[in-house]
Design a protein around this motif. Structure first.
Motif, mmCIF file in Angstrom:
data_model
loop_
_atom_site.group_PDB
_atom_site.id
_atom_site.type_symbol
_atom_site.label_atom_id
_atom_site.label_comp_id
_atom_site.label_asym_id
_atom_site.label_seq_id
_atom_site.Cartn_x
_atom_site.Cartn_y
_atom_site.Cartn_z
ATOM 1 N N ARG A 1 53.977 119.874 16.999
ATOM 2 C CA ARG A 1 52.876 120.598 16.802
ATOM 3 C C ARG A 1 52.096 120.049 18.093
ATOM 4 O O ARG A 1 52.399 119.383 18.860
ATOM 5 C CB ARG A 1 52.103 119.952 15.723
ATOM 6 C CG ARG A 1 52.597 120.160 14.265
ATOM 7 C CD ARG A 1 51.792 119.326 13.542
ATOM 8 N NE ARG A 1 52.203 119.310 12.048
ATOM 9 C CZ ARG A 1 52.605 118.292 11.563
ATOM 10 N NH1 ARG A 1 52.532 117.048 11.992
ATOM 11 N NH2 ARG A 1 52.898 118.188 10.366
ATOM 12 N N ILE A 2 51.118 120.913 18.466
ATOM 13 C CA ILE A 2 50.197 120.694 19.660
ATOM 14 C C ILE A 2 49.387 119.216 19.215
ATOM 15 O O ILE A 2 48.615 119.328 18.404
ATOM 16 C CB ILE A 2 49.392 121.828 19.901
ATOM 17 C CG1 ILE A 2 50.102 122.896 20.210
ATOM 18 C CG2 ILE A 2 48.529 121.560 21.032
ATOM 19 C CD1 ILE A 2 49.325 124.369 20.274
ATOM 20 N N ARG A 3 49.439 118.508 19.917
ATOM 21 C CA ARG A 3 48.702 117.247 19.526
ATOM 22 C C ARG A 3 48.163 116.660 20.917
ATOM 23 O O ARG A 3 48.785 116.827 21.878
ATOM 24 C CB ARG A 3 49.621 116.368 18.830
ATOM 25 C CG ARG A 3 50.856 115.938 19.172
ATOM 26 C CD ARG A 3 51.249 114.981 18.513
ATOM 27 N NE ARG A 3 52.318 115.402 17.384
ATOM 28 C CZ ARG A 3 53.295 114.471 16.860
ATOM 29 N NH1 ARG A 3 53.363 113.437 17.201
ATOM 30 N NH2 ARG A 3 54.056 115.253 16.014
ATOM 31 N N THR A 4 46.980 116.155 20.710
ATOM 32 C CA THR A 4 46.447 115.696 22.074
ATOM 33 C C THR A 4 47.003 114.075 22.240
ATOM 34 O O THR A 4 47.511 113.531 21.117
ATOM 35 C CB THR A 4 44.942 115.284 21.881
ATOM 36 O OG1 THR A 4 44.890 114.568 20.804
ATOM 37 C CG2 THR A 4 44.293 116.543 21.479
ATOM 38 N N ALA A 5 47.020 113.805 23.571
ATOM 39 C CA ALA A 5 47.639 112.427 23.674
ATOM 40 C C ALA A 5 46.779 111.161 22.731
ATOM 41 O O ALA A 5 47.214 110.305 22.427
ATOM 42 C CB ALA A 5 47.474 112.021 25.086
ATOM 43 N N ALA A 6 45.378 111.622 22.446
ATOM 44 C CA ALA A 6 44.502 110.818 21.760
ATOM 45 C C ALA A 6 45.171 110.552 20.485
ATOM 46 O O ALA A 6 45.290 109.125 20.112
ATOM 47 C CB ALA A 6 43.155 111.412 21.561
ATOM 48 N N VAL A 7 45.834 111.516 20.018
ATOM 49 C CA VAL A 7 46.577 111.131 18.590
ATOM 50 C C VAL A 7 47.606 110.385 18.783
ATOM 51 O O VAL A 7 47.493 109.306 18.113
ATOM 52 C CB VAL A 7 47.201 112.631 18.048
ATOM 53 C CG1 VAL A 7 47.820 112.238 16.886
ATOM 54 C CG2 VAL A 7 46.127 113.485 17.952
ATOM 55 N N LEU B 1 47.900 107.843 21.030
ATOM 56 C CA LEU B 1 47.388 106.724 21.385
ATOM 57 C C LEU B 1 47.052 105.979 20.342
ATOM 58 O O LEU B 1 47.425 104.756 20.000
ATOM 59 C CB LEU B 1 46.298 106.712 22.385
ATOM 60 C CG LEU B 1 46.653 107.365 23.798
ATOM 61 C CD1 LEU B 1 45.051 107.420 24.630
ATOM 62 C CD2 LEU B 1 47.571 106.565 24.654
ATOM 63 N N VAL C 1 49.963 105.034 18.094
ATOM 64 C CA VAL C 1 50.641 103.689 18.666
ATOM 65 C C VAL C 1 49.777 102.515 18.277
ATOM 66 O O VAL C 1 50.660 101.591 17.937
ATOM 67 C CB VAL C 1 50.725 103.697 20.239
ATOM 68 C CG1 VAL C 1 51.116 102.526 20.857
ATOM 69 C CG2 VAL C 1 51.781 104.994 20.607
ATOM 70 N N THR C 2 48.573 102.492 18.446
ATOM 71 C CA THR C 2 47.838 101.398 18.000
ATOM 72 C C THR C 2 47.970 101.099 16.574
ATOM 73 O O THR C 2 48.201 99.940 16.225
ATOM 74 C CB THR C 2 46.264 101.712 18.180
ATOM 75 O OG1 THR C 2 46.281 102.614 19.480
ATOM 76 C CG2 THR C 2 45.743 100.493 18.506
#
Lengths: 306, 460
Positions: free
Chosen positions: B7-13, B15, B18-19
């Motif tokens: 899917r298109i996802r932002t890097a914010a997702v 990040l 990961v957290t």
């Protein structure tokens, strides 16, 4: 074609069981996916966009700072370089990967259909990105790697694959082509299966060669699948991270500092989550534009088969 | 790269995910059941500190220490994740390049506010060490545990093959013009693939088998600690206007630029391995370069003594490693960076008083003597240091005076402690790499210096 079939089956279903409202049951089945979509996609995206307007170090509350992050981004030469490096990578990676995958897929369909061969083609995809990067890091090591040892043995100068600014992006692109080409080939292969054999039969009767049939039958009829595969792989390619994180950490200098790695570094190395979010939003915007253009230019929504 | 359902996802997702994952991974966080979580990164030091932990548990019934060791890179990201997810340890080994940032992020407890550590005295430790761990607010955030300096490690066999008397190495000099006796030695110890030495006619600098001097990279990420800091220091250079807490940088000064011009020039002469040869971003250390015969000698820190003395050749025979002090520079003196580690208590600790007890024990005489007897590092207390010196003499037959003399002679300078350390490293590392590779001129550091100065204009 797809729509007519579904309408027909819906009609026949109604005829058998009488009218029934499935909405509640459908919602129940959709719910788990919907929750996942909301929690892991929609909310983080919205929060990421909000954070891009703040100064945030993760441990103390975010402070709103308006467009500061975006102003900084526009003036940040490392950001623009990262965008350039990422684009260069995507072009090399997707270009090589798509051509190779298409050739492999066509060979799988036209020459042999053995399952074990398909299995072998897919094997690299089973290796995790991190492991693939580690293994290639060793193979391509300047001093000790078997790759350079072979080069030296045949009398060629050693090549600093991952430690020279001109070689590093092509090398990383190659590593990822190696890993993903089988998977991409399989997707294309699935698309090839939808082309009716009768078309090829007609071609053969008309005396067309394999090359001619590839150009005039396979490629045009494959277009919708191919464009979808391209959209998927391009989006994935823009997000290259693990290979860089393992093999080069952005170096030498900034020559493999791709956007995702720079974002990661700014966020988790320097605790500037606001600025990192702003760059993530920029990446999102780039991907939306690229995907939209691809969709339009390749007319992915229409098929010549119908 | 391509997931099954892309899917298109932002890097914010990514990040945030990961957290979240990091949060799920940790079960070793701080708890209040009398077990104190303690982290360190150097596996070589773990056995020694385990002995301290055992002694501590014996002296404090009801308390015990659980030690976790993670490699340097994983250590800091795990610690960061721990601060976010409340799984950080009670006490952790802290580094000068990191602690200012943690003070800013308010995750360290001032030791003065905790009973057991409130009476730590600067004078109990090697001069200058304890003061380094005070924040700009004057509070103490770390209790000194050890110190380190820089010296030359050499392969005695390489010296013998070149007919060099090891005694010559004790009084080397260098200068940015012709490199002095240091460069002469390094040139002599360099051997090309045909066996021609670096100071002989017909030397082929493009096909070198053994370099005279090892390289640990450009040094941009850590103020050239084991690369060029000893040279720049002996030319009288200081990194910042004041230390600690400098806000103006001196990368534009000729003292540094001339030094670096000479230092990185050794690569062009073939005397030092290039960026490509040492493996770029994943560079191999001086110890491995000496072991593999890529280099004859190299600068490294005192924390590496045990690694160097364990080196073996391909037949499994122990290498004979010797030590020499850093060369005397244009200032007429030697120089070595003086750095040290300390233990810090996190604000997330649910038993800060117990944690402080452990820190007080770690920085106390009993534990530091145990560490001194293990011979891995030099403890911060002078008595512990003496034990480490004695251990090296009796067990390793190694005279570690080249490290300790810098402290006695007061020829050390302190690791530059500043705020914004992560940003400084992120700006410096690529620029220094570029100078090392040769793709940017030394003068490009002047522009870098302006960028570093600007960091402080924005932040303050």
């Amino acid at each position: 074609m797809v729509t007519t079939t579904s309408i027909r089956s819906a009609k026949s279903g109604r005829a058998r069981n009488g009218p029934r409202d499935d909405t509640r049951l459908a919602l129940l089945f959709i719910l788990p996916a919907l929750i996942g979509f909301g929690v892991f996609l929609v909310w983080p995206t919205l929060r990421g966009i909000y954070l891009s307007f703040t100064k945030f170090n993760l441990l103390t509350p975010p402070q709103f700072n308006g467009l500061d992050n975006y102003v900084r981004m526009v003036q940040d030469p490392v950001f623009w370089n990262a965008l350039k490096v990422t684009l260069y990578y995507v072009i090399l990676n997707i270009g090589l990967q798509t051509v190779l995958a298409l050739v492999i897929a066509v060979m799988m369909q036209r020459l042999t259909q053995r399952t074990w061969l398909r299995g072998i083609v897919l094997t690299p995809f089973l290796v995790s990105n991190v492991v693939a990067a580690m293994v290639f890091l060793w193979i391509l090591d300047y001093q000790l790697g078997i790759g350079n040892t072979i080069l030296a043995a045949v009398g060629v100068d050693r090549i600093p694959f991952l430690s020279s600014s001109s070689w590093v992006i092509p090398t990383i692109a190659f590593i990822n082509v190696w890993r993903h080409v089988g998977y991409t080939a399989l997707l294309i292969f699935a698309g090839l299966q939808t082309i009716p054999e009768t078309v090829y039969e007609a071609g053969r009767i008309d005396g067309a060669s394999e090359v001619r049939m590839f150009r005039s039958i396979t490629v045009p009829l494959l277009r919708p699948i191919l464009s979808l595969v391209l959209i998927i792989t391009v989006v994935g390619s823009f997000q290259v991270f693990d290979t860089v994180a393992i093999a080069t950490r952005g170096g030498p200098v900034d020559s493999s500092r791709v956007l995702q790695f720079y974002i990661y570094d700014v966020a988790f190395g320097r605790f500037q989550f606001g600025y990192a979010s702003a760059m993530s939003v920029a990446l999102l915007a780039v991907l939306v534009v690229v995907t939209f253009l691809q969709y339009r230019l390749t007319r992915a929504e229409t098929s010549d088969l119908a | 790269m391509i997931t099954f359902r892309q899917r298109i996802r932002t890097a914010a997702v990514a990040l945030v995910t990961v957290t979240a994952l990091a949060a799920c991974g940790g079960t070793t966080g701080s708890s209040a059941n009398g077990t104190i979580e303690y982290w360190l990164w150097d596996s070589a030091q773990q056995p020694g500190y385990q002995k301290c932990a055992d002694a501590f548990a014996k002296a404090n019934p009801g308390l015990k220490i659980h030690i976790s060791q993670y490699g340097w890179d994983a250590y800091w990201s795990k610690l960061t994740a721990g601060f976010i997810a409340d799984t950080a340890p009670d006490v952790f080994t802290d580094h000068l390049s990191k602690f200012a940032q943690y003070v800013d992020l308010k995750v360290l407890r001032p030791l003065d506010d905790l009973g057991p550590t409130s009476d730590i005295k600067d004078g109990d430790y090697q001069q200058g060490l304890a003061e380094l761990w005070k924040g700009q607010d004057g509070k103490r955030y770390g209790a000194p545990k050890d110190w380190d300096t820089i010296a030359i490690f050499y392969d005695a066999a390489a010296l013998k093959a070149g007919g060099v008397d090891p005694a010559e190495l004790q009084n080397l000099t260098w200068n940015p013009q012709d490199g002095g006796t240091f460069e002469k030695l390094v040139a002599h110890l360099t051997i090309d693939e045909k066996g021609v030495r670096g100071d002989q006619p017909g030397f082929d600098k493009t096909h070198v088998k053994t370099h005279g001097l090892a390289s640990e990279g450009s040094g941009g990420g850590g103020w050239g600690q084991t690369q060029w800091s000893a040279f720049a220091g002996s030319a009288g250079w200081q990194a910042t206007d004041k230390n600690p807490w400098g806000t103006k940088f001196n990368l534009d000064q000729p003292a540094l630029q001339d030094t670096l011009s000479w230092y990185f020039g050794l690569v062009q002469k073939g005397y030092m391995p290039s960026y490509e040869e040492i493996g770029g971003a994943s560079a191999i250390g001086t110890d491995k370069q000496i072991q593999s015969g890529t280099a004859a000698l190299g600068l490294s820190g005192s924390w590496m003594i045990s690694s160097f003395t364990k080196l073996t050749d391909s037949a499994g025979k122990k290498l004979d490693i010797g030590l020499a002090p850093t060369p005397i520079g244009p200032s007429g003196k030697r120089a070595s960076m003086f750095n040290g580690l300390a233990d810090s208590v996190t604000t997330l600790s649910k038993q800060p008083e117990n944690a402080a007890k452990w820190v007080a024990f770690l920085s106390g005489a009993e534990c530091q003597n145990i560490i001194g007897q293990s011979g891995v590092v030099f403890p911060a207390r002078p008595a512990g240091t003496q034990l480490a010196i004695a251990f090296n003499k009796s067990e390793r037959k190694l005279d570690v005076t080249p490290f300790t003399r810098q402290v006695v002679d007061k020829t050390t300078f302190l690791f530059p402690v500043t705020t914004n350390a992560a940003d400084i490293a992120a700006l410096m590392a690529p620029r220094f790499d570029a100078v090392y590779i040769g793709s940017s001129p030394i003068s490009s550091l002047t522009k870098l210096n302006t960028q570093l100065d600007d960091l402080f204009k924005v932040a303050q």
